[in-house]
Motif scaffolding. Structure first.
Motif, PDB file in Angstrom:
ATOM      1  N   ALA A   4      -0.772 -31.837-136.194  1.00  0.00           N
ATOM      2  CA  ALA A   4      -0.007 -33.034-135.766  1.00  0.00           C
ATOM      3  C   ALA A   4      -0.456 -34.257-136.491  1.00  0.00           C
ATOM      4  CB  ALA A   4      -0.318 -33.298-134.216  1.00  0.00           C
ATOM      5  N   SER A   5       0.472 -35.056-137.003  1.00  0.00           N
ATOM      6  CA  SER A   5       0.124 -36.402-137.270  1.00  0.00           C
ATOM      7  C   SER A   5       0.125 -37.245-136.435  1.00  0.00           C
ATOM      8  CB  SER A   5       1.174 -36.873-138.569  1.00  0.00           C
ATOM      9  OG  SER A   5       2.536 -37.060-137.790  1.00  0.00           O
ATOM     10  N   GLU A   6      -0.372 -38.751-136.545  1.00  0.00           N
ATOM     11  CA  GLU A   6      -0.537 -39.614-135.501  1.00  0.00           C
ATOM     12  C   GLU A   6       0.958 -40.080-135.244  1.00  0.00           C
ATOM     13  OE1 GLU A   6      -2.668 -43.654-134.286  1.00  0.00           O
ATOM     14  OE2 GLU A   6      -2.844 -43.017-136.423  1.00  0.00           O
ATOM     15  N   LYS A   7       2.042 -39.864-136.297  1.00  0.00           N
ATOM     16  CA  LYS A   7       3.170 -40.299-135.807  1.00  0.00           C
ATOM     17  C   LYS A   7       3.953 -39.323-134.916  1.00  0.00           C
ATOM     18  CE  LYS A   7       4.920 -40.400-140.181  1.00  0.00           C
ATOM     19  NZ  LYS A   7       5.602 -40.445-141.375  1.00  0.00           N
ATOM     20  N   SER A   8       3.633 -37.958-135.106  1.00  0.00           N
ATOM     21  CA  SER A   8       4.177 -37.014-134.358  1.00  0.00           C
ATOM     22  C   SER A   8       3.751 -37.030-132.955  1.00  0.00           C
ATOM     23  CB  SER A   8       4.118 -35.687-134.731  1.00  0.00           C
ATOM     24  OG  SER A   8       2.567 -35.369-135.090  1.00  0.00           O
ATOM     25  N   LEU A   9       2.478 -37.562-132.754  1.00  0.00           N
ATOM     26  CA  LEU A   9       1.846 -37.559-131.513  1.00  0.00           C
ATOM     27  C   LEU A   9       2.462 -38.651-130.611  1.00  0.00           C
ATOM     28  CD1 LEU A   9      -1.875 -37.053-132.547  1.00  0.00           C
ATOM     29  CD2 LEU A   9      -0.512 -35.601-130.998  1.00  0.00           C
TER      30      LEU A   9
ATOM     31  N   GLU B 116      -7.554 -39.380-130.566  1.00  0.00           N
ATOM     32  CA  GLU B 116      -8.552 -40.429-131.496  1.00  0.00           C
ATOM     33  C   GLU B 116      -8.403 -40.010-133.112  1.00  0.00           C
ATOM     34  OE1 GLU B 116      -9.560 -43.510-132.136  1.00  0.00           O
ATOM     35  OE2 GLU B 116     -10.488 -43.656-130.013  1.00  0.00           O
ATOM     36  N   VAL B 117      -8.512 -41.167-133.647  1.00  0.00           N
ATOM     37  CA  VAL B 117      -8.350 -41.119-135.295  1.00  0.00           C
ATOM     38  C   VAL B 117      -9.771 -41.412-135.962  1.00  0.00           C
ATOM     39  CG1 VAL B 117      -7.253 -41.907-137.315  1.00  0.00           C
ATOM     40  CG2 VAL B 117      -5.978 -41.417-135.190  1.00  0.00           C
ATOM     41  N   ILE B 118     -10.238 -40.577-136.917  1.00  0.00           N
ATOM     42  CA  ILE B 118     -11.235 -41.136-137.697  1.00  0.00           C
ATOM     43  C   ILE B 118     -10.992 -40.937-139.097  1.00  0.00           C
ATOM     44  CG2 ILE B 118     -13.091 -40.523-135.955  1.00  0.00           C
ATOM     45  CD1 ILE B 118     -13.765 -38.178-137.463  1.00  0.00           C
ATOM     46  N   TYR B 119     -11.402 -41.784-139.969  1.00  0.00           N
ATOM     47  CA  TYR B 119     -11.166 -41.781-141.363  1.00  0.00           C
ATOM     48  C   TYR B 119     -12.658 -41.557-142.345  1.00  0.00           C
ATOM     49  CZ  TYR B 119      -6.627 -43.940-140.334  1.00  0.00           C
ATOM     50  OH  TYR B 119      -5.422 -44.396-139.635  1.00  0.00           O
ATOM     51  N   LEU B 120     -12.584 -40.984-143.072  1.00  0.00           N
ATOM     52  CA  LEU B 120     -13.962 -40.767-144.057  1.00  0.00           C
ATOM     53  C   LEU B 120     -13.273 -40.435-145.282  1.00  0.00           C
ATOM     54  CD1 LEU B 120     -15.437 -37.283-143.468  1.00  0.00           C
ATOM     55  CD2 LEU B 120     -13.378 -37.790-142.254  1.00  0.00           C
ATOM     56  N   HIS B 121     -14.234 -40.781-146.277  1.00  0.00           N
ATOM     57  CA  HIS B 121     -14.046 -40.960-147.711  1.00  0.00           C
ATOM     58  C   HIS B 121     -15.202 -40.031-148.616  1.00  0.00           C
ATOM     59  CE1 HIS B 121     -10.591 -43.567-146.761  1.00  0.00           C
ATOM     60  NE2 HIS B 121     -11.694 -44.231-145.858  1.00  0.00           N
ATOM     61  N   PRO B 122     -15.402 -38.718-148.174  1.00  0.00           N
ATOM     62  CA  PRO B 122     -16.745 -38.355-148.821  1.00  0.00           C
ATOM     63  C   PRO B 122     -16.666 -38.105-150.272  1.00  0.00           C
ATOM     64  CG  PRO B 122     -15.872 -36.984-147.218  1.00  0.00           C
ATOM     65  CD  PRO B 122     -15.222 -38.221-147.083  1.00  0.00           C
TER      66      PRO B 122
ATOM     67  N   MET C  12     -10.057 -38.458-145.784  1.00  0.00           N
ATOM     68  CA  MET C  12      -9.654 -37.645-144.768  1.00  0.00           C
ATOM     69  C   MET C  12      -9.046 -38.382-143.707  1.00  0.00           C
ATOM     70  SD  MET C  12     -12.294 -34.377-145.009  1.00  0.00           S
ATOM     71  CE  MET C  12     -11.192 -33.676-143.765  1.00  0.00           C
ATOM     72  N   LYS C  13      -8.150 -38.062-142.976  1.00  0.00           N
ATOM     73  CA  LYS C  13      -7.881 -38.589-141.658  1.00  0.00           C
ATOM     74  C   LYS C  13      -7.849 -37.461-140.572  1.00  0.00           C
ATOM     75  CE  LYS C  13      -4.236 -40.945-138.881  1.00  0.00           C
ATOM     76  NZ  LYS C  13      -3.146 -41.751-138.973  1.00  0.00           N
ATOM     77  N   VAL C  14      -8.657 -37.417-139.542  1.00  0.00           N
ATOM     78  CA  VAL C  14      -8.653 -36.421-138.554  1.00  0.00           C
ATOM     79  C   VAL C  14      -8.400 -36.933-137.205  1.00  0.00           C
ATOM     80  CG1 VAL C  14     -10.453 -34.602-137.664  1.00  0.00           C
ATOM     81  CG2 VAL C  14     -10.668 -35.234-140.116  1.00  0.00           C
ATOM     82  N   ILE C  15      -7.592 -36.097-136.610  1.00  0.00           N
ATOM     83  CA  ILE C  15      -7.074 -36.648-135.309  1.00  0.00           C
ATOM     84  C   ILE C  15      -7.630 -35.428-134.228  1.00  0.00           C
ATOM     85  CG2 ILE C  15      -5.029 -37.320-133.734  1.00  0.00           C
ATOM     86  CD1 ILE C  15      -3.530 -37.281-136.459  1.00  0.00           C
ATOM     87  N   TYR C  16      -8.166 -36.062-132.970  1.00  0.00           N
ATOM     88  CA  TYR C  16      -8.635 -35.007-132.131  1.00  0.00           C
ATOM     89  C   TYR C  16      -8.546 -35.690-130.720  1.00  0.00           C
ATOM     90  CZ  TYR C  16     -12.620 -38.229-132.254  1.00  0.00           C
ATOM     91  OH  TYR C  16     -13.409 -39.387-132.292  1.00  0.00           O
ATOM     92  N   ASP C  17      -8.655 -34.765-129.490  1.00  0.00           N
ATOM     93  CA  ASP C  17      -8.610 -35.482-128.092  1.00  0.00           C
ATOM     94  C   ASP C  17      -9.834 -35.813-127.927  1.00  0.00           C
ATOM     95  OD1 ASP C  17      -8.477 -35.549-125.524  1.00  0.00           O
ATOM     96  OD2 ASP C  17      -6.954 -33.849-125.404  1.00  0.00           O
TER      97      ASP C  17
ATOM     98  N   LEU D 180      -9.305 -30.407-131.777  1.00  0.00           N
ATOM     99  CA  LEU D 180      -8.853 -30.883-132.972  1.00  0.00           C
ATOM    100  C   LEU D 180      -7.132 -30.900-132.730  1.00  0.00           C
ATOM    101  CD1 LEU D 180     -11.211 -29.009-135.130  1.00  0.00           C
ATOM    102  CD2 LEU D 180     -10.992 -31.566-135.252  1.00  0.00           C
ATOM    103  N   LEU D 181      -6.516 -31.640-133.189  1.00  0.00           N
ATOM    104  CA  LEU D 181      -5.172 -32.008-133.053  1.00  0.00           C
ATOM    105  C   LEU D 181      -4.291 -31.962-134.571  1.00  0.00           C
ATOM    106  CD1 LEU D 181      -4.875 -34.590-130.410  1.00  0.00           C
ATOM    107  CD2 LEU D 181      -4.826 -32.119-130.068  1.00  0.00           C
ATOM    108  N   GLY D 182      -5.109 -32.487-135.649  1.00  0.00           N
ATOM    109  CA  GLY D 182      -4.504 -32.530-136.943  1.00  0.00           C
ATOM    110  C   GLY D 182      -5.387 -33.266-137.967  1.00  0.00           C
ATOM    111  N   ALA D 183      -5.149 -33.097-139.266  1.00  0.00           N
ATOM    112  CA  ALA D 183      -5.743 -33.465-140.195  1.00  0.00           C
ATOM    113  C   ALA D 183      -5.107 -33.544-141.459  1.00  0.00           C
ATOM    114  CB  ALA D 183      -7.063 -32.708-140.695  1.00  0.00           C
ATOM    115  N   GLN D 184      -5.188 -34.807-142.238  1.00  0.00           N
ATOM    116  CA  GLN D 184      -4.652 -34.948-143.490  1.00  0.00           C
ATOM    117  C   GLN D 184      -5.624 -35.524-144.506  1.00  0.00           C
ATOM    118  OE1 GLN D 184      -0.970 -38.074-142.485  1.00  0.00           O
ATOM    119  NE2 GLN D 184      -1.722 -37.508-140.579  1.00  0.00           N
TER     120      GLN D 184
END
Length: 600
Positions: free
Chosen positions: A388-393, A405-411, A426-431, A437-441
């Motif tokens: 899932a994307s944040e838009k679809s959620l 919840e959303v987290i961003y990281l740039h490793p 990276m963008k990772v979305i989770y409950d 885990l719900l989605g990642a981009q």
């Protein structure tokens, strides 16, 4: 001793029983075991490529006695349609490279009869027969073929909206090998130098890259306000910037109102946009999406969803006990959101074909649903996503900070001391309640698809950020890091749930929060967020008294790592501190979404 062993065994058995609910064994559990299966001596498959060809081949491996006939309206029954943009771009030179299997191979290897250039025009459900039209005969001949089981894999049609002039020569779609040959021939015969690509999704990006590879000047129009509309806007923002830097004229929030032929223009086309501009190009590619080719099913009285997809159960069965459907033409379940969806991807179509064949021959295999796991390349940038994307959620009614919840990281994609490290964004979305885990981009130059694949598998296994935190992944300096980007994503999310690492979003209301920049003074002077104060991390312990104890403190740095350490320092001193996830890198990507919130 024996009782201890028994207790341990019983505990292990209970854990195993719980785990199989989420593992692949669930594919064998029929949700409708009472539905009768027909005795199958004659299987007819309508349509080839990923879904139909997979169903036919799997069916033959399960039953070597039945008659299998595969019918396709095109000249190629099994070809790599995902490779078509690269054939247009002459990265793939030979049309034959795209052909996965010929009718002769299906006949000789699988004993499957293939009828290319034949179209099924009707289904007689009462007689269990299909009406077939021979497209190569003169006059056109029609005949009937009986079936005991029927698999529909008609695919999808490229969208061609009713825009004035859309049927002019030089305006193309790309779905088949003949489509790609028409484009290549036009480019050669008209000495095309300029191209307009309409649509900024997967095919649009790949076509822009491949036309540029052929030396053409490319303009792209995208009706929405971002390229790659399936992604969240802040993830897509760098893609547009990258394409512009590579010479593509990318125009978002701009559609098309008409096409007209340029007089004495050797076939050139003048395109009027929704903003009143005119774009002139030697050729136009329509890459605005597809729609399920479900007319045959609809005319036969099969259930079709509101968006045109053939409705099937988890075994790919329609509302007719003898008819199954697979591929781009069907409506299936979103694995994360548990709602109906349509995802025209080759991977799910292949698995759906196998599931249908299993069902036809008595195996109660279930299709799990689709996550939309996909990857695309554009001018050296890799773009990948899953779940899932944040838009679809949000469209599904889910609430930020409560349901997700959303987290961003740039490793870096590998350790920084080894030459050539490049960042993965990276963008990772989770409950946030349980870490599921719900989605990642993600975008980047290297290693992007590998990380999204790991998250995709974790989502399928109902994994959590805690699982990512503990994932044991390959490591050598040239390939990754001891703490892989996937591990880092898990650690950030797990620390947040544990309360060790409160997270704030750049899009959250600012209120009376203090914005704290913990980078160096030189970094702060070069670029900072309006309203921020600067206390470098190295000075924070000595200067923490400069901060108010009674107001929230939102901490940021470049990507989030120094801000994490600063947040820990402040929390242990009693401050209400949180880390603005992703740092100033994410702030820049969010652009207009945070411009007003942090206006000077």
């Amino acid at each position: 001793m024996l009782s201890a062993v028994r207790r341990t065994t019983a505990r292990g058995l209970r854990q195993w029983q719980r785990s199989i609910e989420h593992l692949s064994i669930t594919r064998w559990m029929a949700d409708e075991p009472g539905r009768p299966l027909p005795e199958v001596k004659r299987l007819v498959v309508v349509g080839g490529v990923a879904g139909g060809a997979s169903a036919a081949a799997r069916a033959r491996r399960l039953n070597d006695d039945c008659t299998i006939t595969m019918i396709d309206r095109g000249p190629f029954v099994s070809f790599a349609n995902c490779g078509l943009p690269f054939y247009v771009g002459d990265v793939i030179h030979d049309e034959a490279s795209l052909i996965v299997a010929t009718p002769e191979r299906f006949r000789d290897r699988f004993n499957i009869d293939v009828l290319p250039r034949h179209e099924v025009v009707a289904i007689d459900r009462t007689a269990n027969e299909v009406v077939i039209r021979d497209l190569g005969s003169v006059p056109v001949r029609e005949f009937r073929q009986p079936y005991d089981a029927l698999v529909l894999s008609p695919g999808a049609r490229a969208l061609r909206p009713p825009i004035p002039g859309i049927d002019l020569p030089g305006i193309f779609v790309l779905r088949t090998i003949p489509d790609s040959n028409l484009i290549r021939e036009w480019m050669t015969s008209h000495k095309a130098e300029t191209a307009l690509v309409i649509g900024g999704g997967f095919i649009g990006l790949e076509m822009a890259e491949n036309l540029a590879h052929r030396g053409m000047s490319v303009t792209m129009l995208e009706l929405t306000d971002q390229v790659m509309p399936s992604l969240d806007p802040e993830v897509a923002a760098p893609i547009k910037d990258h394409m512009v830097a590579k010479g593509v004229d990318v125009r978002t929030a701009e559609g098309v109102t008409s096409f007209a032929e340029v007089e004495n223009g050797n076939g050139a086309i003048a395109v009027t946009t929704s903003l009143g501009a005119t774009v002139t190009a030697d050729m136009v590619i329509l890459a605005i999406g597809v729609t399920p080719d479900s007319e045959l099913a609809r005319n036969a009285g099969l259930d079709v969803g509101p968006r045109g997809g053939i409705q099937v159960d988890a075994h790919m069965r329609t509302n007719d006990d003898r008819i199954w459907a697979v591929g781009d033409a069907i409506e299936t379940e979103d694995f994360v959101l548990k709602s109906p969806t349509q995802v025209p991807l080759a991977g799910p179509a292949n698995r759906q074909g196998r599931t249908a064949a299993d069902s036809i021959f008595g195996r109660h295999t279930r299709f799990r649903g689709v996550q939309g796991t996909a990857v695309c390349g554009a001018f050296g940038m890799v773009i990948a996503s899953t779940g899932a994307s944040e838009k679809s959620l949000r469209r599904a009614g889910r609430i930020a900070h409560t349901d997700y919840e959303v987290i961003y990281l740039h490793p870096g994609h590998h350790v920084g001391y080894y030459p050539g490290a490049t960042p993965i964004h990276m963008k990772v979305i989770y409950d946030p309640r349980d870490g599921r885990l719900l989605g990642a981009q993600a975008t980047g130059q290297h290693g992007v698809e590998r990380r999204i694949d790991v998250v995709s598998m974790a989502i399928q296994m109902h994994g959590t950020v805690f699982d990512l935190e503990e994932a044991e992944l390959c490591y050598a300096p040239q390939f990754g890091a001891a703490k892989d980007p996937v591990n880092m994503a898990g650690m950030i999310g797990a620390n947040h749930i544990r309360g060790d690492h409160p997270i704030a979003q750049w899009t959250d209301p600012v209120g009376d929060a203090v914005l704290l920049d913990v980078r160096s003074p030189d970094e702060f002077a070069a670029q900072s967020v309006p309203g921020a104060i600067n206390i470098p991390l190295e000075e924070l312990r000595a200067r923490s008294a400069e901060l108010p104890m009674d107001r929230p403190i939102r901490v940021y740095c470049v990507v989030g790592q120094r801000a994490y350490n600063a947040t820990r320092i402040l929390l242990q001193r009693g401050f209400k501190a949180s880390n603005l996830t992703g740092g100033i890198c994410t702030y820049k990507d969010l652009g207009a979404a945070v411009k007003d919130a942090y206006a000077p």
